[in-house]
Design a protein around this motif. Structure first.
Motif, PDB file in Angstrom:
ATOM      1  N   PHE A 215       0.839  -1.200   0.000  1.00  0.00           N
ATOM      2  CA  PHE A 215       0.000   0.000   0.000  1.00  0.00           C
ATOM      3  C   PHE A 215       0.877   1.255   0.000  1.00  0.00           C
ATOM      4  CE2 PHE A 215      -2.578  -3.291   1.931  1.00  0.00           C
ATOM      5  CZ  PHE A 215      -3.828  -3.100   1.335  1.00  0.00           C
ATOM      6  N   SER A 216       0.370   2.290  -0.668  1.00  0.00           N
ATOM      7  CA  SER A 216       0.962   3.625  -0.575  1.00  0.00           C
ATOM      8  C   SER A 216       0.050   4.474   0.294  1.00  0.00           C
ATOM      9  CB  SER A 216       1.108   4.259  -1.957  1.00  0.00           C
ATOM     10  OG  SER A 216       2.054   3.555  -2.736  1.00  0.00           O
ATOM     11  N   ALA A 217       0.639   5.347   1.098  1.00  0.00           N
ATOM     12  CA  ALA A 217      -0.169   6.103   2.053  1.00  0.00           C
ATOM     13  C   ALA A 217       0.353   7.528   2.183  1.00  0.00           C
ATOM     14  CB  ALA A 217      -0.160   5.413   3.418  1.00  0.00           C
ATOM     15  N   ALA A 218      -0.515   8.407   2.674  1.00  0.00           N
ATOM     16  CA  ALA A 218      -0.135   9.781   3.008  1.00  0.00           C
ATOM     17  C   ALA A 218      -0.854  10.167   4.288  1.00  0.00           C
ATOM     18  CB  ALA A 218      -0.488  10.726   1.870  1.00  0.00           C
ATOM     19  N   LEU A 219      -0.119  10.784   5.204  1.00  0.00           N
ATOM     20  CA  LEU A 219      -0.659  11.180   6.500  1.00  0.00           C
ATOM     21  C   LEU A 219      -0.283  12.632   6.776  1.00  0.00           C
ATOM     22  CD1 LEU A 219       0.693   8.139   8.596  1.00  0.00           C
ATOM     23  CD2 LEU A 219      -1.475   8.249   7.378  1.00  0.00           C
ATOM     24  N   THR A 220      -1.037  13.283   7.656  1.00  0.00           N
ATOM     25  CA  THR A 220      -0.722  14.644   8.067  1.00  0.00           C
ATOM     26  C   THR A 220      -0.798  14.765   9.582  1.00  0.00           C
ATOM     27  OG1 THR A 220      -3.013  15.437   7.972  1.00  0.00           O
ATOM     28  CG2 THR A 220      -1.729  15.560   5.926  1.00  0.00           C
ATOM     29  N   ARG A 221      -0.181  15.808  10.086  1.00  0.00           N
ATOM     30  CA  ARG A 221      -0.285  16.201  11.490  1.00  0.00           C
ATOM     31  C   ARG A 221       0.164  17.657  11.587  1.00  0.00           C
ATOM     32  NH1 ARG A 221       4.155  14.701  15.739  1.00  0.00           N
ATOM     33  NH2 ARG A 221       3.472  16.800  16.321  1.00  0.00           N
ATOM     34  N   ARG A 222      -0.070  18.270  12.722  1.00  0.00           N
ATOM     35  CA  ARG A 222       0.432  19.615  12.928  1.00  0.00           C
ATOM     36  C   ARG A 222       1.958  19.596  13.045  1.00  0.00           C
ATOM     37  NH1 ARG A 222      -3.062  23.082  11.006  1.00  0.00           N
ATOM     38  NH2 ARG A 222      -5.163  22.758  11.835  1.00  0.00           N
ATOM     39  N   HIS A 223       2.578  20.637  12.520  1.00  0.00           N
ATOM     40  CA  HIS A 223       4.023  20.768  12.626  1.00  0.00           C
ATOM     41  C   HIS A 223       4.393  20.828  14.107  1.00  0.00           C
ATOM     42  CE1 HIS A 223       8.079  22.245  12.193  1.00  0.00           C
ATOM     43  NE2 HIS A 223       7.985  22.339  10.875  1.00  0.00           N
ATOM     44  N   PRO A 224       5.328  19.982  14.566  1.00  0.00           N
ATOM     45  CA  PRO A 224       5.628  19.927  16.004  1.00  0.00           C
ATOM     46  C   PRO A 224       6.214  21.212  16.568  1.00  0.00           C
ATOM     47  CG  PRO A 224       7.236  18.656  14.747  1.00  0.00           C
ATOM     48  CD  PRO A 224       6.139  19.033  13.798  1.00  0.00           C
ATOM     49  N   GLU A 225       6.805  22.055  15.699  1.00  0.00           N
ATOM     50  CA  GLU A 225       7.424  23.295  16.168  1.00  0.00           C
ATOM     51  C   GLU A 225       6.622  24.540  15.813  1.00  0.00           C
ATOM     52  OE1 GLU A 225      10.013  23.272  18.073  1.00  0.00           O
ATOM     53  OE2 GLU A 225      10.316  21.099  17.918  1.00  0.00           O
ATOM     54  N   ASN A 226       5.526  24.369  15.069  1.00  0.00           N
ATOM     55  CA  ASN A 226       4.712  25.522  14.665  1.00  0.00           C
ATOM     56  C   ASN A 226       3.310  25.019  14.347  1.00  0.00           C
ATOM     57  OD1 ASN A 226       3.473  27.756  13.497  1.00  0.00           O
ATOM     58  ND2 ASN A 226       5.302  28.365  12.331  1.00  0.00           N
ATOM     59  N   SER A 227       2.386  25.219  15.284  1.00  0.00           N
ATOM     60  CA  SER A 227       1.042  24.656  15.131  1.00  0.00           C
ATOM     61  C   SER A 227       0.248  25.307  14.007  1.00  0.00           C
ATOM     62  CB  SER A 227       0.265  24.791  16.444  1.00  0.00           C
ATOM     63  OG  SER A 227       0.146  26.158  16.814  1.00  0.00           O
ATOM     64  N   ASP A 228       0.763  26.413  13.461  1.00  0.00           N
ATOM     65  CA  ASP A 228       0.087  27.039  12.323  1.00  0.00           C
ATOM     66  C   ASP A 228       0.428  26.336  11.010  1.00  0.00           C
ATOM     67  OD1 ASP A 228      -1.124  28.961  13.901  1.00  0.00           O
ATOM     68  OD2 ASP A 228       0.546  30.376  13.682  1.00  0.00           O
ATOM     69  N   LEU A 229       1.409  25.445  11.026  1.00  0.00           N
ATOM     70  CA  LEU A 229       1.853  24.754   9.820  1.00  0.00           C
ATOM     71  C   LEU A 229       1.540  23.266   9.910  1.00  0.00           C
ATOM     72  CD1 LEU A 229       5.327  26.487   9.377  1.00  0.00           C
ATOM     73  CD2 LEU A 229       3.222  26.995   8.124  1.00  0.00           C
ATOM     74  N   THR A 230       1.676  22.584   8.798  1.00  0.00           N
ATOM     75  CA  THR A 230       1.308  21.169   8.711  1.00  0.00           C
ATOM     76  C   THR A 230       2.498  20.341   8.243  1.00  0.00           C
ATOM     77  OG1 THR A 230      -0.971  21.782   8.211  1.00  0.00           O
ATOM     78  CG2 THR A 230      -0.324  19.538   7.679  1.00  0.00           C
ATOM     79  N   LEU A 231       2.562  19.134   8.764  1.00  0.00           N
ATOM     80  CA  LEU A 231       3.593  18.173   8.407  1.00  0.00           C
ATOM     81  C   LEU A 231       2.932  16.987   7.718  1.00  0.00           C
ATOM     82  CD1 LEU A 231       6.653  17.425   8.868  1.00  0.00           C
ATOM     83  CD2 LEU A 231       5.880  16.237  10.936  1.00  0.00           C
ATOM     84  N   GLY A 232       3.512  16.539   6.612  1.00  0.00           N
ATOM     85  CA  GLY A 232       2.954  15.406   5.883  1.00  0.00           C
ATOM     86  C   GLY A 232       3.966  14.294   5.718  1.00  0.00           C
ATOM     87  N   LEU A 233       3.472  13.068   5.607  1.00  0.00           N
ATOM     88  CA  LEU A 233       4.321  11.900   5.353  1.00  0.00           C
ATOM     89  C   LEU A 233       3.733  11.121   4.191  1.00  0.00           C
ATOM     90  CD1 LEU A 233       6.578   9.819   6.182  1.00  0.00           C
ATOM     91  CD2 LEU A 233       4.815   8.713   7.580  1.00  0.00           C
ATOM     92  N   ILE A 234       4.570  10.760   3.209  1.00  0.00           N
ATOM     93  CA  ILE A 234       4.157   9.947   2.070  1.00  0.00           C
ATOM     94  C   ILE A 234       5.028   8.696   2.026  1.00  0.00           C
ATOM     95  CG2 ILE A 234       3.996   9.777  -0.447  1.00  0.00           C
ATOM     96  CD1 ILE A 234       3.471  12.762  -0.553  1.00  0.00           C
ATOM     97  N   THR A 235       4.394   7.548   1.905  1.00  0.00           N
ATOM     98  CA  THR A 235       5.126   6.296   1.705  1.00  0.00           C
ATOM     99  C   THR A 235       4.640   5.654   0.410  1.00  0.00           C
ATOM    100  OG1 THR A 235       3.556   4.867   2.879  1.00  0.00           O
ATOM    101  CG2 THR A 235       5.227   5.982   4.200  1.00  0.00           C
ATOM    102  N   LEU A 236       5.589   5.199  -0.418  1.00  0.00           N
ATOM    103  CA  LEU A 236       5.271   4.537  -1.679  1.00  0.00           C
ATOM    104  C   LEU A 236       5.611   3.058  -1.574  1.00  0.00           C
ATOM    105  CD1 LEU A 236       6.773   7.118  -4.216  1.00  0.00           C
ATOM    106  CD2 LEU A 236       4.405   6.961  -3.414  1.00  0.00           C
ATOM    107  N   HIS A 237       4.710   2.206  -2.058  1.00  0.00           N
ATOM    108  CA  HIS A 237       4.997   0.773  -1.980  1.00  0.00           C
ATOM    109  C   HIS A 237       6.039   0.345  -3.009  1.00  0.00           C
ATOM    110  CE1 HIS A 237       2.058   0.806  -5.257  1.00  0.00           C
ATOM    111  NE2 HIS A 237       2.556  -0.368  -5.611  1.00  0.00           N
TER     112      HIS A 237
END
Length: 687
Positions: A610-632
């Motif tokens: 599976f390929s997936a993408a996730l998000t969360r708040r940036h740990p050092e700046n809650s006004d920004l977003t952090l994303g993770l993408i994994t490719l199978h």
């Protein structure tokens, strides 16, 4: 309706208000033409009938077409050549004496390449000003393929001859000889052609038609049936459908265009199972808004937002998801519209990317929702019907909409229209100093509502829902706010337990951060983005992630690319994409990453499949977003690049490793809204 707006000229021709013409006079085009798809050429004669006799006629025509006069004794003078996305020439036909008929012949090639219409790295729509090719024919006003004359709407007869096996589609109806006749006033003439398989079905409102490039009776039948249902729905809601047919036409590239009496959808779009209940009613409704009541672009394009409200939003509302749709609309505004890019509705012309869509569609949609809340359903529908009846086949703007609603409601709506169509920004609210006081058997809740946005305050009616003791249903009240800070008092017979301010997102406003989950839209809408690649991944996977980052960087020069081994911490001033589960910063997603899988809502998805993408708040700046993408695997790059921007409202998504079919998607739950106030800590509350 997503028309090609390559030229402002294509809009400016029709800015004169047709409604000054009591009988809606038209210029009639009698077109006879031969099209050669293999060579990309056309040869045509246009015999025009004018409303009044004249000795001179000016028109615009594609610069690649050679024109000759056909009226006896007439001369053609080239006035100017206009350089733009499409080169056009302005001509003057000089007649020997005043006449109401003039004829010209012209021939040449129209072969414009596809242009990418994008905004930021999430973009990717393609469009052409016009093309004649072996793949198909697409000609509209942006092609300037017929003499375009100022001042009057048009009607037409169109006889287009193509090679055997080709079919044509245009507005109006086609007679037994294959001639298209558009007798209703129009703002332009379309000609679409291809090798089509045609399906038809008679109906009480109009005939349904489907044109497909490959035969598919089951698919055609679904659209024929849906067409009848939507035509009946909107005729009952708004008034008579103005045409005798509606056709679904398959295009030869991915589009979502709405023309008078037909829509032009791409081959993949047509076959998406959800399109028939989402985008399709939108395109049908444009036959009331935009294709029959024409848009006064000088005063703002109201059509897209109103159509979205009565199609996309209405379908969600009927399914019980109206509030969620409105919240997503407000979130899109928050994700994509920066202060420097915001603009009033009076400046909206058409969809050129996420910013224009969030404003032109979203804010307009919410404005009509607020107007409905203010007037009630009966008066709102009466106003729509009045607007349609009074402006059919005429150019109309927001002022004409206001007059229609004022006529049925007998209210002065000038201030509301001026506020929501003429200024930028959106109100933001904070609830302060809430206090409950008991007087005998009655309770009073007092408090203060502050508008915290930059700029002047808005005048808004805020819906408040209160849960009271011994009542299962919420009590709805409204608080009028027009100053920076406003106090309120609400009285109840039973002890109030909890208050929610605008919980159904009925107001166009800035969402409080507590109401917004992290989403892909925040990453695609960010002004500065860094991609962090995994240095210790295999060579093949490293190259796949490089290709992904480089593809998006090519579309947006604000993107930076780096390797995890080259940085000690993530930048704090920009959104960040982490690529690969082996990324040294992937531990920020430890709540979801397992040794060989991704965990979503108690379900495991193996990284190899599976390929997936996730998000969360940036740990050092809650006004920004952090994303993770994994490719199978490396072959998933193109699919992920293409698909992920379409999931902008979601916090996470998972695709299988075969056809990248979606297997999971959703939004992370948000904390309790700051606009929800608990009045009794000991009480239990039904949701």
């Amino acid at each position: 309706m997503h028309r090609n707006l390559f030229l402002n000229l294509a809009i400016l021709i029709f800015l004169l208000p047709f409604n000054v013409l009591a009988d809606i006079q038209t210029i009639h085009h009698n077109l006879q033409m031969t099209i050669n798809p293999g060579e990309g050429t056309l040869q045509a004669e246009d015999r025009l009938t004018l409303p009044t006799a004249t000795s001179e006629v000016e028109f615009l025509l594609h610069a690649g077409l050679e024109v000759t006069p056909l009226t006896h004794g007439a001369r053609i003078q080239l006035i100017e050549e206009i350089q733009s996305s499409v080169r056009v020439k302005r001509y003057k036909v000089i007649l020997p004496k005043p006449a109401t008929e003039v004829a010209v012949g012209y021939q040449g090639a129209i072969k414009h390449k596809m242009r990418r219409i994008s905004q930021g790295y999430a973009g990717g729509r393609e469009a052409t000003a016009g093309v004649i090719s072996e793949k198909g024919v697409f000609l509209g006003l942006s092609s300037f393929w017929y003499p375009a004359i100022d001042f009057y709407p048009i009607s037409f007869d169109l006889d287009a001859r193509l090679p055997e096996g080709w079919s044509t589609v245009s507005q109006g109806v086609q007679d037994e000889k294959g001639v298209w006749r558009g007798q209703s006033p129009q703002d332009e003439i379309y000609l679409v052609a291809g090798r089509y398989h045609r399906y038809t079905k008679p109906g009480n409102v109009a005939e349904s038609q489907v044109y497909l490039s490959t035969p598919d009776e089951k698919l055609a039948e679904r659209y024929l049936k849906a067409t009848q249902e939507y035509l009946s729905l909107y005729q009952r809601l708004l008034g008579p459908y103005p045409y005798k047919k509606f056709a679904l036409v398959e295009n030869f590239w991915e589009t979502g265009y709405g023309m008078p009496s037909f829509t032009l959808l791409g081959p993949k779009v047509i076959r998406l199972p959800f399109i028939i209940v989402t985008s399709y009613p939108h395109e049908i409704l444009h036959n009331w808004w935009g294709n029959s009541v024409f848009v006064d672009y000088q005063t703002g394009n109201w059509s897209e937002g109103l159509t979205s409200y009565l199609a996309d939003h209405l379908m969600k509302e009927q399914a019980g998801n109206g509030a969620q749709y409105r919240r997503d609309t407000l979130q899109s505004y928050a994700d994509y519209v920066a202060k420097a890019e915001d603009f009033p509705l009076t400046a909206f012309r058409g969809n050129h990317g996420q910013v224009s869509q969030a404003v032109g569609y979203g804010r307009t949609l919410m404005f009509f929702h607020m107007l409905r809340q203010k007037l009630g359903d009966d008066l709102f529908v009466a106003g729509l019907r009045r607007f349609y009846r009074d402006n059919l086949f005429r150019v109309a703007g927001f002022d004409d909409i206001r007059k229609a609603f004022e006529a049925v409601s007998e209210e002065n709506l000038e201030a509301a229209f001026k506020q929501w169509t003429g200024r930028t920004g959106a109100p933001a609210f904070a609830v302060k100093d809430i206090k409950v006081t008991q007087f005998g058997i009655r309770y009073t809740v007092s408090g203060r509502i502050e508008q915290t946005q930059d700029g002047a305050p808005f005048s808004v009616s805020i819906p408040v829902f209160t849960q009271v003791e011994e009542h299962d249903s919420l009590i709805r009240r409204s608080i009028e706010v027009s100053e920076r800070s406003a106090t309120f008092k609400l009285s109840f017979k039973k002890r109030p337990l909890r208050m929610r301010f605008d919980p159904r997102f009925d107001i166009f406003r800035q969402l409080d951060p507590s109401e917004i989950p992290s989403s892909f839209g925040q990453l695609f809408g960010a002004k500065k983005v860094t991609f962090v690649l995994p240095a210790d991944a295999t060579r093949t996977i490293r190259r796949a992630y490089e290709q992904m980052a480089e593809h998006w960087a090519d579309a947006d020069n604000s993107i930076e690319i780096t390797w995890d081994a080259d940085i000690e911490s993530l930048p704090k001033d920009r959104a960040v994409w982490l690529l690969g589960a082996s990324n040294s910063f992937a531990n920020l997603f430890d709540a979801h990453i397992r040794e060989n899988s991704i965990a979503i809502n108690n379900e495991l998805f193996e990284l190899d499949n599976f390929s997936a993408a996730l998000t969360r708040r940036h740990p050092e700046n809650s006004d920004l977003t952090l994303g993770l993408i994994t490719l199978h695997d490396r072959d998933a790059v193109k699919g992920m690049v293409r698909k992920l921007p379409h999931y902008s409202k979601y916090s996470y998504t998972v695709f299988d490793g075969y056809q990248l079919a979606n297997k999971a998607k959703g939004q992370w739950p948000t904390e309790n809204s700051a606009l929800t106030v608990v009045l009794d800590e000991s009480a239990e509350y039904p949701e």
